[in-house]
Design an enzyme around this catalytic site. Structure first.
Site, PDB file in Angstrom:
ATOM      1  N   ASN A  30       0.862  -1.175   0.000  1.00 29.04           N
ATOM      2  CA  ASN A  30       0.000   0.000   0.000  1.00 29.04           C
ATOM      3  C   ASN A  30       0.903   1.230   0.000  1.00 29.04           C
ATOM      4  OD1 ASN A  30      -1.832   2.009   0.528  1.00 29.04           O
ATOM      5  ND2 ASN A  30      -2.349   1.325   2.606  1.00 29.04           N
ATOM      6  N   TRP A  31       0.958   1.886  -1.144  1.00 29.34           N
ATOM      7  CA  TRP A  31       1.890   3.022  -1.276  1.00 29.34           C
ATOM      8  C   TRP A  31       1.348   4.287  -0.617  1.00 29.34           C
ATOM      9  CZ3 TRP A  31       4.127   2.851  -6.990  1.00 29.34           C
ATOM     10  CH2 TRP A  31       4.835   1.657  -7.161  1.00 29.34           C
ATOM     11  N   LYS A  32       0.092   4.277  -0.235  1.00 25.71           N
ATOM     12  CA  LYS A  32      -0.540   5.450   0.396  1.00 25.71           C
ATOM     13  C   LYS A  32      -0.306   6.702  -0.469  1.00 25.71           C
ATOM     14  CE  LYS A  32      -0.086   3.089   4.750  1.00 25.71           C
ATOM     15  NZ  LYS A  32       0.056   3.136   6.202  1.00 25.71           N
ATOM     16  N   HIS A  68      -9.283   0.742   5.160  1.00 21.11           N
ATOM     17  CA  HIS A  68      -7.987   0.983   5.807  1.00 21.11           C
ATOM     18  C   HIS A  68      -8.199   1.917   7.004  1.00 21.11           C
ATOM     19  CE1 HIS A  68      -3.923   2.320   6.572  1.00 21.11           C
ATOM     20  NE2 HIS A  68      -3.538   1.213   5.949  1.00 21.11           N
ATOM     21  N   GLU A  94      -6.636   4.357   8.079  1.00 23.50           N
ATOM     22  CA  GLU A  94      -6.479   5.796   7.802  1.00 23.50           C
ATOM     23  C   GLU A  94      -7.748   6.360   7.167  1.00 23.50           C
ATOM     24  OE1 GLU A  94      -2.785   5.351   5.676  1.00 23.50           O
ATOM     25  OE2 GLU A  94      -1.852   4.739   7.563  1.00 23.50           O
ATOM     26  N   GLU A 152      -5.156  -5.303  10.636  1.00 21.23           N
ATOM     27  CA  GLU A 152      -4.118  -4.294  10.845  1.00 21.23           C
ATOM     28  C   GLU A 152      -4.367  -3.569  12.164  1.00 21.23           C
ATOM     29  OE1 GLU A 152      -2.196  -3.012   6.924  1.00 21.23           O
ATOM     30  OE2 GLU A 152      -4.028  -1.861   7.132  1.00 21.23           O
ATOM     31  N   GLY A 183       2.696   1.961  10.840  1.00 18.04           N
ATOM     32  CA  GLY A 183       3.632   3.076  10.697  1.00 18.04           C
ATOM     33  C   GLY A 183       4.332   3.459  11.984  1.00 18.04           C
ATOM     34  N   SER A 239       3.730  -2.460  10.253  1.00 22.71           N
ATOM     35  CA  SER A 239       5.189  -2.491  10.431  1.00 22.71           C
ATOM     36  C   SER A 239       5.831  -3.831  10.070  1.00 22.71           C
ATOM     37  CB  SER A 239       5.561  -2.069  11.865  1.00 22.71           C
ATOM     38  OG  SER A 239       5.107  -0.749  12.115  1.00 22.71           O
ATOM     39  N   GLY A 246       3.011  -1.212   4.256  1.00 22.15           N
ATOM     40  CA  GLY A 246       3.032   0.226   3.974  1.00 22.15           C
ATOM     41  C   GLY A 246       4.455   0.689   3.701  1.00 22.15           C
ATOM     42  N   GLY A 247       5.101   1.229   4.710  1.00 19.62           N
ATOM     43  CA  GLY A 247       6.438   1.831   4.561  1.00 19.62           C
ATOM     44  C   GLY A 247       7.432   0.959   3.809  1.00 19.62           C
TER      45      GLY A 247
HETATM   46  P1  PGA Z   1       3.058   0.042   7.677  1.00 18.68           P
HETATM   47  O1  PGA Z   1       1.594   0.250   7.065  1.00 18.68           O
HETATM   48  O2  PGA Z   1       3.607  -1.227   7.057  1.00 18.68           O
HETATM   49  O3  PGA Z   1       3.833   1.271   7.258  1.00 18.68           O
HETATM   50  O4  PGA Z   1       2.912  -0.075   9.141  1.00 18.68           O
HETATM   51  C1  PGA Z   1       0.735  -0.832   6.886  1.00 18.68           C
HETATM   52  C2  PGA Z   1      -0.566  -0.352   6.307  1.00 18.68           C
HETATM   53  O5  PGA Z   1      -1.004   0.752   6.628  1.00 18.68           O
HETATM   54  O6  PGA Z   1      -1.191  -1.061   5.497  1.00 18.68           O
END
Ligand code: PGA
Length: 249
Positions: free
Chosen positions: A9-11, A94, A96, A166, A172, A212, A233-234
């Site tokens: 997920n590149w956000k 998600h 967010e 998640e 993050g 993470s 994510g990251g």
């Molecule tokens: P993260 O994000 O790997 O940076 O913790 C995961 C996600 O939001 O899907």
């Protein structure tokens, strides 16, 4: 047999040039893998990404969509628009989106329905906040998120669903659920699905872990019997680290 999936997920990261670069780095490193690979670039780069990866085994997926087909929803994107550029999988729910854009279970239920009506696959995210975990309420929270948005579905629709647990406190933050915590929750989720549906649905549903995940911890997390992959994510923003996670299978 359920599939192993690793989705990046590149956000809200990577402009067009950075999207092209990361895709070409990924393509040069892809080997045959025992996991399905997905990447979710931002909306403006979905068309380019889906063109570039048309012949590859990396699927381009969307980070979100609206439930309406079209109309006066400024700034939104519909399932038919995604399908028209070759994108047929979408991440929904998600944390967010839930937190910053007020997407609740009822809105997500509508989005799930719209995606399914358009024959799309869904990566459905859910997870508890830190205070829920601290108060021991995490199983309840997760159960309600799944029930409220997904348990009205027919058995057949579950072929198009991938679940992604998640925990919000792990996204993050650098803090990961321990392999035991992930397994415990994933087993609980599979049990919930089994109670509502049947063995066929619960044994075939892929349940991803997100929060993470890094090359250093992926193998240990993925080795749990009920963890079928990851939503990253990251660590998905770098080709080496994303491929190292994919290759942890
Ligand atoms: P993260 O994000 O790997 O940076 O913790 C995961 C996600 O939001 O899907």
């Amino acid at each position: 047999m359920r599939k192993n999936i690793v989705a990046g997920n590149w956000k809200m990261n990577n402009d067009l040039a950075a999207t092209r670069t990361l895709i070409s780095e990924l393509e040069s490193q892809v080997k045959t893998s025992s996991a399905e690979m997905m990447i979710a670039p931002t909306f403006t780069n979905l068309l380019e990404a889906s063109k570039l990866l048309k012949e590859s085994n990396i699927e381009v997926i969307a980070q979100n969509m609206h439930f309406a087909e079209n109309g006066a929803y400024t700034g939104e994107i519909s399932a038919t628009m995604l399908k028209s550029i070759g994108v047929s999988t979408v991440i929904l729910g998600h944390s967010e989106r839930r937190e910053y854009f007020n997407e609740d279970d009822a809105i997500l239920k509508q989005k799930v329905e719209a995606a399914l009506e358009n024959n799309m696959r869904i990566v459905f995210c859910f997870g508890e906040k830190l205070e829920d975990r601290k108060s021991g309420n995490h199983f309840n929270v997760v159960e309600n998120q799944i029930k409220n948005s997904l348990f009205h579905l027919e058995t057949e629709s579950w072929k198009s669903i991938v679940l992604a647990y998640e925990p919000v406190w792990a996204i993050g933050t650098g803090e990961t659920a321990s392999p035991d915590q992930a397994q415990e929750m994933h087993q609980f989720i599979r049990g919930l699905v089994n109670t509502k549906y049947d063995d066929l649905v619960s044994e075939n549903i892929s349940i991803l872990y997100g929060g993470s995940v890094k090359p250093a911890n992926a193998k240990e997390i993925f080795s749990n019997p009920d963890v079928d992959g990851g939503l990253i994510g990251g660590a998905a923003l770098n080709a080496e680290s994303f491929m190292a996670i994919v290759n942890a299978f």
